[in-house]
Design an enzyme around this catalytic site. Structure first.
Site, PDB file in Angstrom:
ATOM      1  N   ASP A 296     -14.672   0.269  -5.344  1.00 31.24           N
ATOM      2  CA  ASP A 296     -13.894   0.921  -4.288  1.00 31.24           C
ATOM      3  C   ASP A 296     -14.596   2.131  -3.672  1.00 31.24           C
ATOM      4  O   ASP A 296     -14.321   2.493  -2.531  1.00 31.24           O
ATOM      5  CB  ASP A 296     -12.534   1.348  -4.830  1.00 31.24           C
ATOM      6  CG  ASP A 296     -11.617   0.153  -5.051  1.00 31.24           C
ATOM      7  OD1 ASP A 296     -11.864  -0.921  -4.472  1.00 31.24           O
ATOM      8  OD2 ASP A 296     -10.637   0.294  -5.801  1.00 31.24           O
ATOM      9  N   TYR A 380      -3.243  -0.564  -3.955  1.00 28.08           N
ATOM     10  CA  TYR A 380      -3.230   0.438  -5.014  1.00 28.08           C
ATOM     11  C   TYR A 380      -3.370   1.846  -4.473  1.00 28.08           C
ATOM     12  O   TYR A 380      -4.061   2.067  -3.489  1.00 28.08           O
ATOM     13  CB  TYR A 380      -4.406   0.173  -5.963  1.00 28.08           C
ATOM     14  CG  TYR A 380      -3.973  -0.091  -7.373  1.00 28.08           C
ATOM     15  CD1 TYR A 380      -3.239  -1.215  -7.700  1.00 28.08           C
ATOM     16  CD2 TYR A 380      -4.286   0.805  -8.388  1.00 28.08           C
ATOM     17  CE1 TYR A 380      -2.845  -1.454  -9.004  1.00 28.08           C
ATOM     18  CE2 TYR A 380      -3.896   0.565  -9.695  1.00 28.08           C
ATOM     19  CZ  TYR A 380      -3.175  -0.563  -9.996  1.00 28.08           C
ATOM     20  OH  TYR A 380      -2.790  -0.786 -11.286  1.00 28.08           O
TER      21      TYR A 380
HETATM   22 CO    CO Z   1      -4.303  -1.769 -12.453  1.00 26.82          CO
END
Ligand code: CO
Length: 636
Positions: A296, A380
């Protein structure tokens, strides 16, 4: 970073201002052949040499330079340029023919739109009973490097899909398992659409959005955090002073929040600290799921994905915010308001003792300084929290929240690689493996790393009662020897000692790194994802400082082959004794989803601690005031 800060008020490590980013883009557009049509991957501060930073006094003239990475969508590679902002000139350029630029946020939407316009994709949706494509969501993922012939030399994304029951419905409750596509990010071409399997799309309503919330608790009364006399920290530009602490706050598109020049009582501890990478490997070998393995930080740039924080929601109490200006793909500037949150938090008691013979009690309250940001990476959220404590401890915590990445299963048949979180919705086993890059400077640059293990001694003449145990220090003298795993069995930690300064008892002043969130890697180092994630196979790496060795998975991560990064950095096996050291600590979350993680995941945490060990001569917090908090009252 509001674009109006005069150069003379900047610190050498101040993040680039909006004006500086625009200037850097302008220099490259003019000076580079074909620069006018180039896309801008990233503009970041070219951090000056340490000596320059240390010699700087407020108000001194400074030489500002920036790195700017540009690329063209019709050919591979990245051109990395260094520009002088002070002299408005190109300083250097280097072409990396095999590098693939990070995926920009705007490209996520472009890929989604391209996939949804593809007739094969539309047909696959129709086969599954979906006619309204506006309800379909397509999440693009970086595609890794799986050695696929037609993907070589291209910027590739692969996608996973969901569908909403209605406009505002929670997409991740309705995964379309087996529907995937691969896209060329540069051209928008859809390389393939796969429509495999017949697992039904789970249709249950699982929403967290307030508009679906039928009941709201009414039993919670306010908790207010008030600081009637104001806060105890000061901020000048990006320079923070609090308690005995002083540091420079930085921010860039790739790492997001960075901390620099961290000292306490005028004594340096860390020259630079950041979360330099995060890798998220998923554990299912089924369908297209083996490709779910993202970096990420290196593949997207987590700084670009940072939220604009909201007072009283993200941040409680007396809050100071900092904005962040970053480049867009087309050379524009995007300013994220309230990107960084600064505030103090009560931390319970710092220390207490009741002398039962004298019948006297002494107790002092603790507080900590919090420096935080929150980034949204697709499904997320990652909250980054750096904590400075009054006893000299530095702590880092990730708060992971948001929504687990879902896929579908036949109800009651989750298989071995996931947990059925609600009927038909599967949360796959995965990990979030971070790497903190900690440029140590404990009482100066010259430091030595040692490993500390506690061992029991065998019973015998020297240990007749079998009670003897002790801590044993082993110097980590060279880079290959300093690639270490954690070991809870010996209460292992690592200490960074000053080579020059000793404390009251004659021992070197030191800080210890306590690994509190070790993750065992489960992907094979031989696999296409494991080869690129070399850093995850050790919990500690120590390298001799090199300003060009910045990222544990390499300088260019998107689609890379794993040849750059920490294993390449340590290959020379440099001497580490009494040197300028960089510690790389791997930590994270081993995540077997729970039903309680869905439809929205309460924060789960991981992190590490850096704690003084003989850095101070004593407990160093006797001077805290003993006044009672007069706002406290009995609850009745
Ligand atoms: Co997770």
């Amino acid at each position: 970073m509001d674009g109006t800060t005069p150069i003379s008020e900047l610190h050498p490590l101040s993040p680039l201002t909006a004006d500086e980013i625009l200037q850097a883009v302008g220099i490259v557009r003019n000076a580079i052949e074909d620069g006018a049509g180039a896309k801008i991957e990233m503009v970041e501060l070219a951090e000056p040499d340490k000596a320059v930073v240390r010699q700087h006094s407020p108000g001194d003239p400074i030489k500002r330079e920036a790195w700017i990475n540009i690329y063209h969508t019709d050919r591979p590679g990245v051109l990395r340029c260094r520009v002088s902002l002070s002299e408005d000139a190109l300083v250097s350029q280097k072409h990396y023919p095999d590098a693939s630029p990070m995926i920009a946020p705007v490209e996520f939407m472009e890929i989604e739109n391209a996939v949804k316009a593809d007739p094969r994709f539309i047909a696959a949706c129709k086969r599954r009973g979906i006619d309204d494509l506006s309800l379909v969501t397509v999440d693009p993922w970086s595609a890794g490097n799986f050695g696929i012939e037609e993907e070589q030399g291209r910027r590739i994304s692969h996608v996973f899909c969901w569908v909403r029951n209605e406009e505002n419905d929670h997409q991740y409750a309705h995964p379309i398992d087996g529907l995937n596509a691969t896209a060329d990010i540069n051209t928008g071409e859809i390389l393939d659409v796969r429509d495999e399997g017949d697992i039904p799309i789970p249709g249950g309503e699982w929403n967290y959005d307030r508009r679906y919330q039928k009941v709201v608790r009414e039993d919670l009364r306010p908790i207010d955090v008030v600081q009637p006399e104001g806060v105890s920290f000061t901020l000048e530009g990006h320079r923070l002073k609090w308690h005995d602490w002083e540091l420079q706050i930085g921010f860039n598109a790739r790492e997001g929040l960075t901390l620099h020049d961290i000292s306490i009582g005028g004594r340096p501890i860390l020259y630079r600290a950041s979360i330099a990478e995060m890798m998220v490997p998923y554990g299912s070998p089924d369908g297209r799921h083996p490709r779910k393995n993202v970096f990420d930080v290196g593949e997207y740039g987590i700084g670009r994905l940072v939220n604009s924080l909201e007072l009283g929601c993200d941040c409680l109490g007396a809050i100071q915010y900092l904005d962040a200006s970053l480049n867009g793909r087309d050379g524009e500037v995007e300013t994220i308001k309230n990107a960084i949150c600064l505030h103090e938090e009560d931390m319970g008691i710092m220390w207490k003792h009741y002398d039962f013979r004298l019948d006297t009690t002494e107790v002092r309250r603790a507080r900590r300084m919090v420096i935080s940001t929150i980034a949204t990476v697709g499904n997320y959220e990652y909250g980054y929290y750096w904590y400075l404590h009054m006893d000299g401890m530095i702590e880092f915590e990730i708060k992971a929240t948001g929504v687990i990445n879902t896929t579908a299963c036949m109800p009651g048949q989750p298989g071995p690689y996931g947990v059925e979180v609600v009927p038909g919705v599967l949360g796959q086993i995965h990990q979030h493996t971070f790497c903190a890059r900690l440029d140590m400077a404990v009482d100066g640059d010259a430091n030595t790393a040692v490993e500390c293990n506690t061992e029991a001694e065998p019973m015998g003449p020297e240990n007749p009662y079998g009670n003897a145990y002790r801590m044993i220090e082993t110097p980590l003298t060279n880079e290959l020897a300093a690639a270490r795993k954690a070991d809870q069995g010996t209460h292992r930690y690592w200490k960074f000692k000053s080579a020059n300064k000793t404390g009251l008892t004659g021992q070197p002043t030191a800080y210890k790194l306590i690994p509190t969130s070790v993750v065992t890697p489960y992907i094979s180092p031989e696999g296409p994802s494991g080869r690129r994630a070399g850093y995850t196979f050790k919990d500690l790496w120590v390298t001799a400082f090199d300003p060009d060795q910045r990222f544990p998975a390499g300088e260019f991560v998107n689609g890379c082959d794993g040849s750059d990064g920490i294993n390449a950095y340590v290959a020379g096996d440099r001497d580490l004794v009494g040197k300028d050291l960089v510690a790389w600590h791997t930590f994270g979350l081993h995540h077997i989803p729970r039903p309680e993680d869905f439809p929205v995941q309460p924060c789960i945490t991981c992190g590490f601690k850096l704690m003084p060990v003989g850095f101070f001569d004593d407990s160093n917090v006797r001077d805290l005031p003993w006044d009672k908090n007069i706002a406290s009252c009995h609850a009745s």
